[in-house]
Design a protein around this motif. Structure first.
Motif, mmCIF file in Angstrom:
data_model
loop_
_atom_site.group_PDB
_atom_site.id
_atom_site.type_symbol
_atom_site.label_atom_id
_atom_site.label_comp_id
_atom_site.label_asym_id
_atom_site.label_seq_id
_atom_site.Cartn_x
_atom_site.Cartn_y
_atom_site.Cartn_z
ATOM 1 N N PHE A 8 33.823 18.857 56.637
ATOM 2 C CA PHE A 8 34.753 18.493 55.572
ATOM 3 C C PHE A 8 34.907 19.636 54.582
ATOM 4 C CE2 PHE A 8 35.549 16.968 51.288
ATOM 5 C CZ PHE A 8 36.625 16.105 51.442
ATOM 6 N N TRP A 9 33.805 20.154 54.070
ATOM 7 C CA TRP A 9 33.872 21.224 53.072
ATOM 8 C C TRP A 9 34.321 22.542 53.691
ATOM 9 C CZ3 TRP A 9 34.580 19.507 48.597
ATOM 10 C CH2 TRP A 9 33.917 18.387 48.113
ATOM 11 N N LEU A 10 34.004 22.758 54.979
ATOM 12 C CA LEU A 10 34.463 23.965 55.668
ATOM 13 C C LEU A 10 35.984 23.994 55.764
ATOM 14 C CD1 LEU A 10 33.459 26.484 57.410
ATOM 15 C CD2 LEU A 10 33.876 25.010 59.381
ATOM 16 N N LEU A 11 36.583 22.882 56.188
ATOM 17 C CA LEU A 11 38.039 22.816 56.318
ATOM 18 C C LEU A 11 38.720 22.909 54.963
ATOM 19 C CD1 LEU A 11 38.422 20.054 59.053
ATOM 20 C CD2 LEU A 11 39.003 22.473 59.288
ATOM 21 N N ASN A 12 38.165 22.239 53.966
ATOM 22 C CA ASN A 12 38.758 22.310 52.628
ATOM 23 C C ASN A 12 38.734 23.731 52.089
ATOM 24 O OD1 ASN A 12 39.466 19.649 50.893
ATOM 25 N ND2 ASN A 12 38.074 19.146 52.565
ATOM 26 N N ALA A 13 37.604 24.409 52.249
ATOM 27 C CA ALA A 13 37.489 25.777 51.743
ATOM 28 C C ALA A 13 38.385 26.728 52.519
ATOM 29 C CB ALA A 13 36.029 26.235 51.822
ATOM 30 N N ALA A 14 38.481 26.550 53.850
ATOM 31 C CA ALA A 14 39.266 27.461 54.679
ATOM 32 C C ALA A 14 40.759 27.349 54.373
ATOM 33 C CB ALA A 14 39.001 27.186 56.155
ATOM 34 N N ILE A 15 41.278 26.132 54.274
ATOM 35 C CA ILE A 15 42.713 25.960 54.002
ATOM 36 C C ILE A 15 43.044 26.409 52.591
ATOM 37 C CG2 ILE A 15 44.551 24.242 53.780
ATOM 38 C CD1 ILE A 15 43.328 22.749 56.115
ATOM 39 N N PHE A 16 42.165 26.146 51.629
ATOM 40 C CA PHE A 16 42.388 26.614 50.262
ATOM 41 C C PHE A 16 42.404 28.143 50.213
ATOM 42 C CE2 PHE A 16 40.694 28.039 46.160
ATOM 43 C CZ PHE A 16 41.605 27.472 45.290
ATOM 44 N N ALA A 17 41.467 28.775 50.934
ATOM 45 C CA ALA A 17 41.408 30.239 50.956
ATOM 46 C C ALA A 17 42.643 30.828 51.636
ATOM 47 C CB ALA A 17 40.142 30.703 51.663
ATOM 48 N N ALA A 18 43.124 30.179 52.700
ATOM 49 C CA ALA A 18 44.317 30.664 53.385
ATOM 50 C C ALA A 18 45.535 30.609 52.460
ATOM 51 C CB ALA A 18 44.571 29.842 54.647
ATOM 52 N N ALA A 19 45.635 29.535 51.676
ATOM 53 C CA ALA A 19 46.739 29.418 50.734
ATOM 54 C C ALA A 19 46.646 30.482 49.643
ATOM 55 C CB ALA A 19 46.745 28.024 50.103
ATOM 56 N N ARG A 20 45.451 30.794 49.243
ATOM 57 C CA ARG A 20 45.241 31.793 48.209
ATOM 58 C C ARG A 20 45.593 33.191 48.705
ATOM 59 N NH1 ARG A 20 39.439 32.507 47.949
ATOM 60 N NH2 ARG A 20 39.915 34.029 49.556
ATOM 61 N N ASN A 21 45.281 33.482 49.959
ATOM 62 C CA ASN A 21 45.449 34.838 50.485
ATOM 63 C C ASN A 21 46.796 35.063 51.148
ATOM 64 O OD1 ASN A 21 42.813 35.736 49.764
ATOM 65 N ND2 ASN A 21 41.962 34.677 51.546
ATOM 66 N N SER A 22 47.580 34.023 51.348
ATOM 67 C CA SER A 22 48.846 34.187 52.055
ATOM 68 C C SER A 22 49.866 34.893 51.168
ATOM 69 C CB SER A 22 49.396 32.821 52.479
ATOM 70 O OG SER A 22 48.534 32.214 53.398
ATOM 71 N N PRO A 23 50.497 35.935 51.674
ATOM 72 C CA PRO A 23 51.562 36.602 50.894
ATOM 73 C C PRO A 23 52.776 35.695 50.795
ATOM 74 C CG PRO A 23 51.488 37.489 53.114
ATOM 75 C CD PRO A 23 50.288 36.576 52.987
ATOM 76 N N LYS A 24 53.533 35.866 49.751
ATOM 77 C CA LYS A 24 54.699 35.001 49.532
ATOM 78 C C LYS A 24 55.783 35.217 50.573
ATOM 79 C CE LYS A 24 54.103 34.239 44.585
ATOM 80 N NZ LYS A 24 54.732 34.298 43.243
ATOM 81 N N SER A 25 55.652 36.310 51.308
ATOM 82 C CA SER A 25 56.641 36.547 52.360
ATOM 83 C C SER A 25 56.269 35.868 53.662
ATOM 84 C CB SER A 25 56.771 38.056 52.601
ATOM 85 O OG SER A 25 55.517 38.590 53.018
ATOM 86 N N ASN A 26 55.098 35.219 53.697
ATOM 87 C CA ASN A 26 54.647 34.556 54.933
ATOM 88 C C ASN A 26 55.575 33.402 55.291
ATOM 89 O OD1 ASN A 26 52.908 33.806 57.093
ATOM 90 N ND2 ASN A 26 52.115 32.162 55.798
ATOM 91 N N ARG A 27 56.009 33.380 56.524
ATOM 92 C CA ARG A 27 56.916 32.312 56.953
ATOM 93 C C ARG A 27 56.366 31.626 58.182
ATOM 94 N NH1 ARG A 27 61.704 32.591 54.271
ATOM 95 N NH2 ARG A 27 62.095 34.500 53.108
#
Length: 464
Positions: free
Chosen positions: A445-464
């Motif tokens: 549970f905490w692994l998935l929450n942390a991973a998706i949150f981190a992906a959202a944080r690191n994704s460039p705004k140009s990501n499509r």
């Protein structure tokens, strides 16, 4: 003038620049995406598969705790900086409360220390995952690995009912030591009249295939909504059918309700986002999956499936819940809370008590916790209950932030956030039926929450 930059040295003195490449260790540490998360997930899967073999004998306990040990190792070994997950502050309070509970006069020391370490291992991904440069492609690979494994586990569970005894793994030692009456309650009757254990899938616990079924449904929905390739969509539908079928056969109503809550939450998010196309597709595959999985389960286990499912609607939902799990919540609030407002001491319940508990001291005797709220009360009293609920609410908030990412800037990332939000809602609901956050399910549970949150944080705004 000589200039020095991290990773190499350049001497601009008229001669050709001399560069030194980063060391292998430095390159390994600096790898972006989800390399270390993939390592962790694969290691966890390997440990789980090893438990199915009888070759490891006395090493089985080590295999059970190995992934938790690796989580703690990553907490101290992986370096980096990143935005903290919103639940991290509450997680620190949780760990502080649990640590203080070690000094409770009724703490069973050996089991208490093990319980404290377990809390640390389960919450650790909130901290070490946030240090990694997770991107959406890497996140997809992690979820793909989990999806394949759990779908396979659910499929094996169905085969265990289809061909009794042929795909059966070794039963967990704790369950094997139970009396025959208890084991009989963990069995189902097939359509042919044969009595078999509830499907275990790729676990050693009767009914364990239901966990694989839940994640097969969860991730199957995600890949169906996000991926464009036809074969992936077909594979997703098959995965959802297999997942629901294994849940039906396992006869774990709490997991079935958890899956239903997840589906309802995901549907509500799509309606709120006004994504009519994906909402329509979701309804279509749900009709196919529900009918297909129900036919599959009934063809294998006959009336035992319909009888179990009918118990969910034979009375009002509150009455059904009270008869199955609500009685434990009432007992926790009315009987245990006045006696243990600040906890009963660590190591008094669950697997840690079974493995490391003291049997002779009546003040430290094992207590029983059927639901997570009882476990939190026993481990840290009201303060732990409040701190953990705050952490879960912060997880909901973090997932909601991902859902709000605009598609024209962040592509389909909001759909992973929607899936995570639905997952979180169902997990919180499950705390009223099962101690989710004191084992592998809590760690994931905490692994998935942390991973998706981190992906959202690191994704460039140009990501499509």
């Amino acid at each position: 003038m000589a200039s020095i930059r991290p990773g190499f040295t350049s001497l601009t003195t008229g001669a050709r620049p001399i560069t030194t490449k980063p060391s292998a260790l430095r390159r390994l540490r600096d790898r972006s995406s989800t390399f270390w998360i993939q390592v962790f997930v694969l290691f966890q899967i390997c440990c789980q598969l090893a438990l199915l073999s009888s070759s490891f004998g006395s090493f089985r306990l080590m295999l059970r705790i190995a992934s938790f040990g690796l989580s703690i190792a990553f907490l101290f070994a992986l370096r980096g900086r990143g935005e903290r997950h919103p639940a991290s502050t509450a997680a620190k309070w949780i760990l502080g409360i649990v640590f203080l509970s070690l000094f409770h006069p009724n703490t069973n020391l050996a089991a208490g220390v093990a319980q404290c370490v377990m809390y640390l291992a389960i919450l650790a991904p909130l901290f070490w995952v946030s240090r990694l440069k997770v991107d959406v492609n890497g996140l997809r690979r992690v979820i793909l690995i989990l999806w394949v494994f759990y779908t396979l586990s659910a499929a094996v569970g169905i085969l265990q009912v289809y061909a009794p005894g042929r795909f059966q793994p070794n039963l967990s030692a704790i369950y094997a030591a139970m009396d025959e009456g208890f084991i009989a309650d963990l069995s189902i009757t097939t359509a042919s009249g044969q009595r078999v254990l509830r499907p275990m899938g790729l676990t050693d616990i009767p009914g364990g295939a239901a966990t694989g079924g839940y994640y097969a449904v969860l991730f199957g929905l995600g890949f169906f909504l996000i991926e464009r390739k036809a074969w992936v969509k077909v594979a997703s539908i098959v995965s959802i059918i297999i997942g629901l079928g294994s849940i039906y056969l396992s006869q774990l109503r709490s997991v079935l309700i958890m899956a239903a809550i997840c589906i309802v939450a995901l549907t509500a998010i799509l309606i709120w986002k006004r994504n009519v196309a994906k909402f329509s597709m979701l309804l279509m595959i749900l009709v196919i999956a529900v009918l297909g999985s129900f036919y599959l389960a009934v063809s294998l286990a006959g009336t035992s499936v319909t009888t179990r499912l009918s118990s969910l609607v034979d009375a009002r939902p509150t009455e059904v819940y009270y008869r199955s799990r609500g009685i434990f919540l009432e007992y926790t609030l009315r009987e245990l809370l006045p006696v243990y407002p600040l906890g009963a001491g660590l190591g008094r319940w669950g697997m840690m008590s079974s493995y490391f508990g003291q049997k002779g001291d009546p003040t430290k005797k094992a207590l029983y916790a059927e639901i997570q709220w009882t476990g939190w009360l026993l481990d840290g009293g009201v303060p732990l209950m409040i701190a953990y609920m705050i952490a879960l609410l912060m997880a909901l908030y973090a997932a909601w932030r991902v859902v709000q990412k605009p598609p024209h800037l962040f592509g389909n990332l909001y759909l992973w956030g929607a899936l995570l939000l639905a997952y979180n809602v169902s997990a919180i609901a499950l705390t009223f039926s099962y101690p989710l956050f004191i084992g592998q399910a809590g760690l994931e549970f905490w692994l998935l929450n942390a991973a998706i949150f981190a992906a959202a944080r690191n994704s460039p705004k140009s990501n499509r």
